[in-house]
Motif scaffolding. Structure first.
Motif, short mmCIF file in Angstrom:
data_model
loop_
_atom_site.label_atom_id
_atom_site.label_comp_id
_atom_site.label_asym_id
_atom_site.label_seq_id
_atom_site.Cartn_x
_atom_site.Cartn_y
_atom_site.Cartn_z
N LEU A 14 0.86 -1.19 0.00
CA LEU A 14 0.00 0.00 0.00
C LEU A 14 0.89 1.23 0.00
N PRO A 15 0.81 2.07 -1.03
CA PRO A 15 1.69 3.25 -1.11
C PRO A 15 1.18 4.38 -0.21
N ILE A 16 1.49 4.27 1.07
CA ILE A 16 0.95 5.24 2.03
C ILE A 16 2.06 5.98 2.77
N GLY A 17 3.31 5.81 2.31
CA GLY A 17 4.42 6.54 2.93
C GLY A 17 4.70 6.05 4.34
N SER A 18 5.32 6.89 5.12
CA SER A 18 5.64 6.54 6.50
C SER A 18 4.35 6.55 7.32
N HIS A 19 4.02 5.42 7.91
CA HIS A 19 2.69 5.26 8.50
C HIS A 19 2.76 4.18 9.57
N VAL A 20 1.86 4.24 10.55
CA VAL A 20 1.84 3.20 11.58
C VAL A 20 1.50 1.84 10.97
N PHE A 21 0.77 1.85 9.84
CA PHE A 21 0.50 0.60 9.12
C PHE A 21 1.76 0.23 8.33
N GLY A 306 -4.73 -6.55 10.56
CA GLY A 306 -3.82 -5.57 11.17
C GLY A 306 -2.63 -6.18 11.90
N GLY A 307 -1.70 -5.31 12.28
CA GLY A 307 -0.50 -5.71 13.01
C GLY A 307 0.44 -4.52 13.11
N TYR A 308 0.60 -4.01 14.32
CA TYR A 308 1.33 -2.74 14.50
C TYR A 308 2.31 -2.86 15.67
N ALA A 309 2.99 -4.01 15.74
CA ALA A 309 3.92 -4.23 16.85
C ALA A 309 5.01 -3.16 16.85
N LEU A 310 5.47 -2.84 18.05
CA LEU A 310 6.56 -1.87 18.18
C LEU A 310 7.72 -2.30 17.30
N ASN A 311 8.02 -3.58 17.31
CA ASN A 311 9.07 -4.14 16.46
C ASN A 311 8.38 -4.86 15.30
N VAL A 312 8.53 -4.31 14.10
CA VAL A 312 7.79 -4.86 12.95
C VAL A 312 8.17 -6.32 12.69
#
Ligand SMILES: [Zn+2]
Length: 334
Positions: A14-21, A306-312
């Motif tokens: 997904l081309p959304i740039g720098s993002h929490v996703f 979804g999945g937004y772990a501190l460590n990707v």
């Protein structure tokens, strides 16, 4: 070689740039599955984008036109929480095509996993919460249109409630009244008896959502079965609730396809979640869903959500483990 297919394209990104996703997670999962020899390249199949006709099975013509023409209002773009672009539209159409392909393969092989998808916050007439269109709903409606299934069940284990999916299959276009908070919640299997079992909405698709009550979305349109979990519950309590939800759901309704949303965000180190599952507990969750589907003889199509772990890296591990769990339950071809 796996006894089932993995659906993936580099263009899921997904081309959304720098993002929490972490939109790059799909490629990292694909690469890790190969590098760790969980899968080999012949296990992967490449999807084509859903057609507009497919997307219209779950979305209104007005909304689809706004997406195609780039005429979302500023408010609609804000609600989406990812920056609109024509490239993003293409990526979502491809993710929906991937879910259609995974559903098709699941019906043939008993299970299939798309290394993408699970955009359960998309409603018929709008997107929100990083979700433009509801790939799982589109896949179910496409399988029905093609006469491959009559009924389906969604099992949504993302930490956030599947509001868009609930709305689509309840024939609603806007969220209903907020759920009342559950007083004196105690976690045990009998809890399920007190949950909202929405017989009125049981038609051809039965929706189950296990989610953290005190989290996005604020307004939770009723699923067929909602488990509103309290903050901070861990592996054992969660697995007890999941087992009870599945046995209650399957006692009420016998689907021809299960669509499992294997969200990585019930993880205890997730930035957008407030439950306390471990990486091992999440794998047990996947195993439980697969074992029950297999025992019931119901094909299961999986999307990641979804999945937004501190460590990707943790998010990638959790998603890869879903493939490992399927491999363990459904066996490996020699
Ligand atoms: Zn989520």
């Amino acid at each position: 070689m796996l006894p089932f297919k993995l659906v993936y394209s580099d263009n899921y990104y997904l081309p959304i740039g720098s993002h929490v996703f972490p939109a790059e997670k799909y490629r990292h999962i694909h690469d890790r599955l190969l590098a760790s020899e969980i899968a080999e390249s012949s296990d992967f199949v490449v999807p084509v984008p859903a057609t507009d006709r497919d997307v219209l099975l779950a979305h209104t013509p007005q909304y689809v036109e706004k997406l195609k023409m780039g005429t979302l209002s500023a408010r609609e773009q804000l609600e989406l929480e990812v920056p609109y672009s024509p490239e993003l539209v293409r990526a979502f159409w491809l993710n929906a095509g991937g879910s259609i392909l995974a559903a098709d393969h699941a019906l043939n092989d008993g299970v299939a996993i798309s290394i993408g998808g699970g955009f359960h916050h998309a409603f018929p007439d709008h997107g929100e919460g990083f979700c433009m269109i509801n790939d799982v709903a589109i896949a179910i409606r496409r399988m029905q249109r093609d006469d491959k299934i009559r009924t389906a069940m969604t099992v949504d284990c993302d930490v956030h409630q599947g509001n868009g999916t609930a709305a689509i299959f309840a024939g609603m276009s806007i969220p209903s009244e907020p759920l009342a908070p559950v007083p004196n919640f105690t976690v045990n299997p009998s809890r399920v008896a007190q949950t909202r079992l929405r017989g009125a909405h049981v038609e051809d698709v039965f929706t189950i959502s296990l989610h953290q009550q005190n989290n996005y979305p604020v307004f939770k349109p009723p699923s067929s079965l909602d488990l509103n979990l309290p903050d901070g519950i861990g592996d054992a309590e969660y697995l007890g609730c999941l087992g009870s939800a599945l046995s209650l759901g399957l006692s009420e309704f016998k689907p021809e396809l299960i669509c499992y949303l294997a969200g990585a965000d019930p993880y205890r180190e997730d930035q957008l979640g407030g439950l306390s599952l471990t990486i091992e507990g999440l794998k047990e969750r996947d195993t439980l869903v697969f074992q029950i589907a297999k025992a019931e003889g119901i094909p299961v199509m999986v999307t990641l959500a979804g999945g937004y772990a501190l460590n990707v890296e943790d998010t990638i591990t959790i998603h890869c483990n879903t493939v490992v769990a399927a491999k363990e339950v459904f066996g490996e071809k020699g």
